[in-house]
Design an enzyme around this catalytic site. Sequence first.
Site, PDB file in Angstrom:
ATOM      1  N   CYS A 111     -22.756 111.429  18.874  1.00  0.00           N
ATOM      2  CA  CYS A 111     -22.475 110.176  18.028  1.00  0.00           C
ATOM      3  C   CYS A 111     -23.760 109.913  17.135  1.00  0.00           C
ATOM      4  O   CYS A 111     -23.694 110.582  16.071  1.00  0.00           O
ATOM      5  CB  CYS A 111     -22.172 108.936  18.883  1.00  0.00           C
ATOM      6  SG  CYS A 111     -21.379 107.834  18.059  1.00  0.00           S
ATOM      7  N   ARG A 145     -12.845 101.700  12.369  1.00  0.00           N
ATOM      8  CA  ARG A 145     -13.504 102.140  13.291  1.00  0.00           C
ATOM      9  C   ARG A 145     -12.346 103.102  14.151  1.00  0.00           C
ATOM     10  O   ARG A 145     -11.436 102.814  14.381  1.00  0.00           O
ATOM     11  CB  ARG A 145     -14.099 100.984  14.186  1.00  0.00           C
ATOM     12  CG  ARG A 145     -15.284 101.504  14.820  1.00  0.00           C
ATOM     13  CD  ARG A 145     -16.068 100.689  15.470  1.00  0.00           C
ATOM     14  NE  ARG A 145     -17.081 100.970  16.302  1.00  0.00           N
ATOM     15  CZ  ARG A 145     -18.285 101.134  16.166  1.00  0.00           C
ATOM     16  NH1 ARG A 145     -18.842 100.563  14.833  1.00  0.00           N
ATOM     17  NH2 ARG A 145     -19.243 101.690  16.776  1.00  0.00           N
ATOM     18  N   HIS A 208     -17.895 110.964  23.526  1.00  0.00           N
ATOM     19  CA  HIS A 208     -18.866 110.684  24.799  1.00  0.00           C
ATOM     20  C   HIS A 208     -17.942 110.782  26.059  1.00  0.00           C
ATOM     21  O   HIS A 208     -17.047 111.716  26.050  1.00  0.00           O
ATOM     22  CB  HIS A 208     -19.743 109.427  24.495  1.00  0.00           C
ATOM     23  CG  HIS A 208     -18.692 108.220  24.216  1.00  0.00           C
ATOM     24  ND1 HIS A 208     -18.617 107.915  22.747  1.00  0.00           N
ATOM     25  CD2 HIS A 208     -18.246 107.308  25.060  1.00  0.00           C
ATOM     26  CE1 HIS A 208     -17.719 106.885  22.739  1.00  0.00           C
ATOM     27  NE2 HIS A 208     -17.442 106.485  24.022  1.00  0.00           N
TER      28      HIS A 208
END
Lengths: 256, 423
Positions: A111, A145, A208
Amino acid sequence: MSDAPSAGALTKAPADPSKGSLRILQLYPREMNIYGDYGNVLVLKQRLAWRGYGAEILEHNAGDAFPDDVDLIVGGGGQDSGQVVIQDDLQAIAPTLRGLAEDGTPMLLICGLYQLFGNFFRTQDGTVIPGIGVLDLETRGGTERLIGNVVARSDEFGEIHGYENHSGQTFLGDGLRPLATVLKGAGNNAEEHHEGARYRNIVGSYLHGSLLPKNPAIADFLLRTAAERKFGAFEDDGVDDSLADLAREHAAARPR
Amino acid sequence: MNPLPVLVGKAVRIASRLRGGGSAFPGLVVERLDPGFMGRALSNLPYGVVVVSGTNGKTTTTKMVVELLEGQGLSVFTNRTGSNFTRGVAAALLGEVDWRGRLKADVAVLELDEAHAVHFVKLVPPRYSLLLNVLRDQLDRFGEIDATTRLLERIALATTGTVVLNREDPRVAGLASSIQAAGVVYFGLDASLRSTFPNDDELRGAAGTAPASALPADVVLRSVDGNSAEFEVEGTTTRTDLRLRGVYNIFNAAAALAAARAVLGGTADNGRLFSSLAAVEPAFGRGESLVVDGQALELVLVKNPSGFRLGLKSFDPAGCATMIAINDNYADGRDMSWLWDVDFDSLGLGGVDVVSGVRAYDMALRLKYDDVRVGAVEPDITDALQQFIRGSDGRPKRIFCTYTAMLAVRRELSKITKVEVVS
C-alpha cells in the site's frame, strides 16, 4: 495489567543455532502499520521458527540510523498524514534501499510504501510527492476510494487473497511486470485489471489483510530468497498450511 | 402544526412492534412525512441535547451518562435501542412524544454513529457533545481514521455549549483548536495508566511511551484495580466499585462523569454521581454476564485492535473456557487486517476452545501464528455454541465476538438461557 507488548518482544522465537538467523527489517512500524502490516512480520518470523531458523526483528523509524546486514525488508501502509511524516527520512535512506533492491534483497511493500517506492504520487490537487524510484511506477490520486476484498491470479504464486483500501491509482512503467491479474476487486487502478508489481526480489501490492498469512507462497518466496542469499540454501521441511487454505476458501466466498 | 405525521408515525411504530419488525422504520416514515419533527421535539428541552460519539464505547458511555443524570433527578430521553442513526432517534422519539409531537424530558442523551451524527447535528445542534476516541474501526467505511476525525470535528463545531474531549487520544484532543463557539473540557488518564490504553498510533513500536497530556482534565482516572477504580474530580480522589467490566468501560466512566458534570454545571452532586456510577450495569452485549447451565457466561464485544487488546487485558483467562466469534458483515467491518494487530499471547496457556463466525478460519490462522491452541473451528455459530457449552465442563465461559456475531450468539443463547432484552 501489563504494558502493551512492543515489537521488541518478538525476537524470542526458538531457533536451532546451527541454522542461523535472518535479519528482518520493518520500515516505519509506527506510521506505516495501519492495516495489520505487523502480521506480515510475524508470519515471516514464525515460518522461520517452524523450520528451525531464527529471526531478528529490526525496526527503522524516522531519524534512526539504517541498520547493517538486513536480509529482508517489510514496508506497510499508512494514512496520508503518516506518509508526510516519513517522507524526508525515506528520501534520506533511499540510496541504501535502492542499493539493496538492485542487489536482490527480498522486500515486501504494501500500500503506502508500495506507492512511495515508485517514482512519484501526484495528488488530486496536482501536488507531486516524490517517491524513491526503486520501482518504475507512478501513482495518481483518484476521486474514488477502492475498498474491498480482492482475489487475483499470479503465475508465480497462484491465487492471491487480500483486502484493498486506497485512493491512489498506480500505473506500472514498461520495465515492471504486475504481480497478478485481478479476478475480484480493483488492484493497481480502476482501469486495468492488474494488481501489484514484481521487480527483482521485490513484491509490491495494495493487498493487506494481512497479505502473508493467507498467501504463504509469497511468504516462502521471500524467506527462501533471503535464506539462499545468506546461507546458500533454504532447508524447508514444509509447513502445514491447511488453516490458510481454509481461510482463503472462506475469504474468496465473501462479498467485495 | 399538523399532528398527523406524529400520529401516523406512532401507528406505524405500534404496527411494526406487533410484527416484531425493525426499530428504525417508523422513524423513516415520520422523517419523510414531517422532516422538522425531530428538531421540534428536541428543541425546547431545558438542558438541551447531548450527543455521544466516537468509534468505540458509545453505547455503554451513553448509558452511563443517562444514569448519572437520572441520579441527579433529571428526566432523560435516550435512544436506548442502540439504533444510533437519525431515524433510530426519530423512532425512539415517536414512543415518547405526545400527540402534538412534544417531548416531556429535561435533557436528551443520544448515541450517534460518527457518520450519522454529522446529519443529525445539522438538524439539531447539540448543546453538549462527548467525543470518545478515533480508533481503527470501520476503515472499510471511512477509508482513513483521519477521515473519521473530520466527522467528529463537524459534531464539535455544531455544539453550542460544551464539548467534552478525550485528552489522551491525539486526534480527539486536537479538535480543541478548531472549536470556537463552545467551551472545551477534557477527561483523561493518570500517567501510570497511559500505556494500558494505547491509542491507534501506539499499537506497534514505542508503545505507551507518549507522555500523559499536560492538558487540564475535569475528570482523571487515577487507578484501576479489578472492578474498583479511583477518579479525581476537583482535586478530590474518590474510590468506587463498578459493576461494569473491562478497563475500557472504566475509562469511559471518566468520560461520562465529565459529560454529566458539564450538563449539570455548578449543581452537580459529586457523591451522588459516584453512587449512580457504581450501579450502572453493562449495556447489551458489552461485557454482559449471563448464566448458562448454572455457570457464568460473559460476552465481550470486540471491534478493533485496541478494543480486543483491552478486552484480553481486562478478563483473566485462567480457569475460563474461551470462545471467539468473528464475522465480517457490513456492521462488523469487512476488513480482517486488524486481527493481526492484536496480541493473543495471554490466551496461550489455556488456549481457545472454539473459534467461530464467518471468518473463523482467519481467526484460527491468527491464533496459530501466536502459538495459541485452538480446540475446534466451527464457522456456524449455532453449532459452535453447542460444542462450546457441551465441552466446557462446568467452567465459567467467555465469548469474544464482533457485533453481528454477538447478535447471533445472543439469539442462540436466548434459546438456552434467559437473556435480558434491552428496551
